[in-house]
Design an enzyme around this catalytic site. Structure first.
Site, PDB file in Angstrom:
ATOM      1  N   LYS A  92     -40.516 -33.237 -29.622  1.00 33.53           N
ATOM      2  CA  LYS A  92     -41.240 -33.994 -30.649  1.00 33.53           C
ATOM      3  C   LYS A  92     -40.473 -34.125 -31.961  1.00 33.53           C
ATOM      4  O   LYS A  92     -40.677 -35.078 -32.703  1.00 33.53           O
ATOM      5  CB  LYS A  92     -42.606 -33.363 -30.889  1.00 33.53           C
ATOM      6  N   GLU A 114     -51.583 -36.384 -36.314  1.00 36.75           N
ATOM      7  CA  GLU A 114     -52.565 -35.757 -35.435  1.00 36.75           C
ATOM      8  C   GLU A 114     -51.794 -34.827 -34.517  1.00 36.75           C
ATOM      9  O   GLU A 114     -50.605 -34.999 -34.318  1.00 36.75           O
ATOM     10  CB  GLU A 114     -53.301 -36.821 -34.619  1.00 36.75           C
ATOM     11  N   SER A 380     -39.472 -30.477 -21.445  1.00 37.71           N
ATOM     12  CA  SER A 380     -39.838 -31.030 -22.758  1.00 37.71           C
ATOM     13  C   SER A 380     -40.015 -29.996 -23.849  1.00 37.71           C
ATOM     14  O   SER A 380     -39.852 -30.308 -25.029  1.00 37.71           O
ATOM     15  CB  SER A 380     -41.109 -31.866 -22.630  1.00 37.71           C
TER      16      SER A 380
HETATM   17  C1  LIG Z   1     -46.611 -32.947 -26.731  1.00 35.88           C
HETATM   18  C2  LIG Z   1     -45.871 -32.431 -25.582  1.00 35.88           C
HETATM   19  C3  LIG Z   1     -45.848 -33.131 -24.367  1.00 35.88           C
HETATM   20  C4  LIG Z   1     -46.636 -34.370 -24.107  1.00 35.88           C
HETATM   21  O1  LIG Z   1     -46.326 -35.441 -24.922  1.00 35.88           O
HETATM   22  P1  LIG Z   1     -45.502 -36.703 -24.408  1.00 35.88           P
HETATM   23  O2  LIG Z   1     -45.662 -37.673 -25.502  1.00 35.88           O
HETATM   24  O3  LIG Z   1     -46.143 -37.127 -23.132  1.00 35.88           O
HETATM   25  O4  LIG Z   1     -44.122 -36.263 -24.219  1.00 35.88           O
HETATM   26  C5  LIG Z   1     -45.067 -32.633 -23.349  1.00 35.88           C
HETATM   27  N1  LIG Z   1     -44.374 -31.493 -23.497  1.00 35.88           N
HETATM   28  C6  LIG Z   1     -44.389 -30.779 -24.638  1.00 35.88           C
HETATM   29  C7  LIG Z   1     -43.591 -29.521 -24.727  1.00 35.88           C
HETATM   30  C8  LIG Z   1     -45.136 -31.218 -25.725  1.00 35.88           C
HETATM   31  O5  LIG Z   1     -45.137 -30.518 -26.851  1.00 35.88           O
END
Ligand SMILES: *Cc1c(COP(=O)(O)O)cnc(C)c1O
Length: 395
Positions: A92, A114, A380
């Protein structure tokens, strides 16, 4: 088949996207769209974004082959794109920095955001501190409880966290509260955390997350001299997924899979598998697949993972689904938890629960693949934020 999905001018990805907002938001969003379109053409803007990606976030993030897991499972080879190693622990921050630079360029001094799992709130608070801006974060009251460590982080960095008690007190309610705050004060900058929302957000968030796919493509080519056979990412709003996918969309030999949360099972109704189980509709100002209730309002959704329980999804994913370029599947809480533990034990990597959904799908796929085939998965984020929740489940 060429799937042309970029839409900086129109805001449409095939039939999806667009801008369906109250009149007072039309002008600020149009200004935002122009400022973004201008910024991406400015080499100084790109240079500053890249400088911060390298010097502040720690990019490029590593590409790791999971040799232990590979030996254990048999079948294809697994590579992880390590967004968990970024400053603040997830992908993010890439988007938060991009949007904050844009806010600065537009002369804004106040950010609103948010957050669900708190990762976007943390990323927003981080960039606000870095750039000397004020920051207010709207967060569902239930999520405030679930994600206490991230709430503390945001406060330490000077952000104000507003718990939202309306609705279920989760992400969709936080989005409503943040949109309302934006309508009341359009001079603020609304830093949106995923590839969702009215135009220009989906194009903008994609732009700032593209670095994931660009790096992953270069890294796998440098290491293996060829493209992966399949790429996989979890899909909440879809920003980490579109970041990875964008690097490979034009490579028809690469199959693309997005993994949604099936929660307690699709048949129970307690899930957030928007693309797998939803239908086209309008949510939070844009057209996309939606999980709606009988009144056509965003449905209550559920996932073990706070970052995935959103009843909409980025419009580009809706288009990739309908055009057939990407495939979307869902895995349950239980499958994600098992995958979580397996990665911890076999590779010494503690993944976020969100990322564990992608991993759960990969664990099913790998044994079906040939031993020289490659599956590249976007990890992610890291699981530190989920520790309390995991420990409570073990107890
Ligand atoms: C917020 C988040 C997601 C989901 O958000 P996307 O916009 O779908 O990427 C996935 N993995 C992590 C670690 C997150 O913090």
């Amino acid at each position: 088949m060429t799937v042309m999905t970029s839409s900086v001018e129109t805001g449409y990805f095939g039939a999806f996207g667009g801008r369906f907002v109250p009149e007072p938001l039309e002008r600020p969003l149009e200004e935002l769209a122009s400022a973004f379109a201008e910024a991406v053409l400015d080499p100084d803007f790109e240079r500053e974004y890249i400088r911060l990606m390298v010097e502040y976030v720690g990019r490029p993030s590593a590409l790791t082959e999971c040799l232990n897991l590979g030996r254990q499972l048999g079948g294809g080879r697994l590579f992880l794109k390590r967004e968990d190693l970024n400053h603040t622990g997830a992908h993010k921050i890439n988007n938060a920095i991009g949007q904050a630079l844009l806010a600065k360029r537009m002369g804004k001094t106040r950010l609103i955001a948010e957050t669900g799992a708190g990762m976007h709130g943390t990323a927003s608070a981080t960039v606000a501190a870095l750039m000397g801006m004020e920051c207010v974060v709207y967060m569902g009251a239930v999520d405030v409880e679930r994600q206490a460590p991230n709430v503390s982080r945001m406060k330490l960095m000077g952000a104000k966290v507003v718990p939202v008690t309306q609705g279920q007190g989760v992400l969709k309610d936080a989005v409503n509260a943040a949109l309302t705050a934006y309508v009341e004060d359009p001079e603020t900058f609304y830093l949106l955390g995923s590839a969702v929302g009215p135009h220009p957000y989906p194009s903008m968030v994609r732009h700032f997350q593209r670095i994931i796919g660009r790096e992953a493509r270069e890294q796998i080519m440098a290491r293996e001299g060829r493209l992966p056979d399949e790429i996989v990412a979890c899909v909440g709003g879809g920003s980490n997924a579109i970041g990875l996918f964008s690097g490979f969309i034009d490579d028809q030999s690469v199959s693309i899979t997005g993994v949604e949360p099936a929660g307690k099972g699709l048949e129970t109704g307690e899930h957030a598998a928007t693309l797998v189980a939803g239908a086209p509709g309008i949510i939070h100002g844009f057209k996309t697949y939606v999980l709606a209730d009988d009144q056509g309002e965003p449905a209550p959704v559920y996932s073990i993972s706070a970052g995935l329980d959103y009843p909409g999804v980025g419009p580009e994913h809706s288009h990739l689904k309908d055009s057939g370029r990407a495939n979307y599947v869902a895995v349950t809480d239980k499958e994600a938890l098992d995958a979580f533990h397996l990665l911890c034990r076999t590779e010494g990597i503690i993944p976020a629960l969100e990322s564990s959904h992608a991993l759960a799908y990969a664990l099913k796929r790998l044994p079906q693949m040939q031993k020289d085939q490659i599956l590249l998965l976007n990890l992610s984020g890291r699981g530190d934020k989920d520790m309390d929740q995991i420990m409570a489940l073990e107890a």
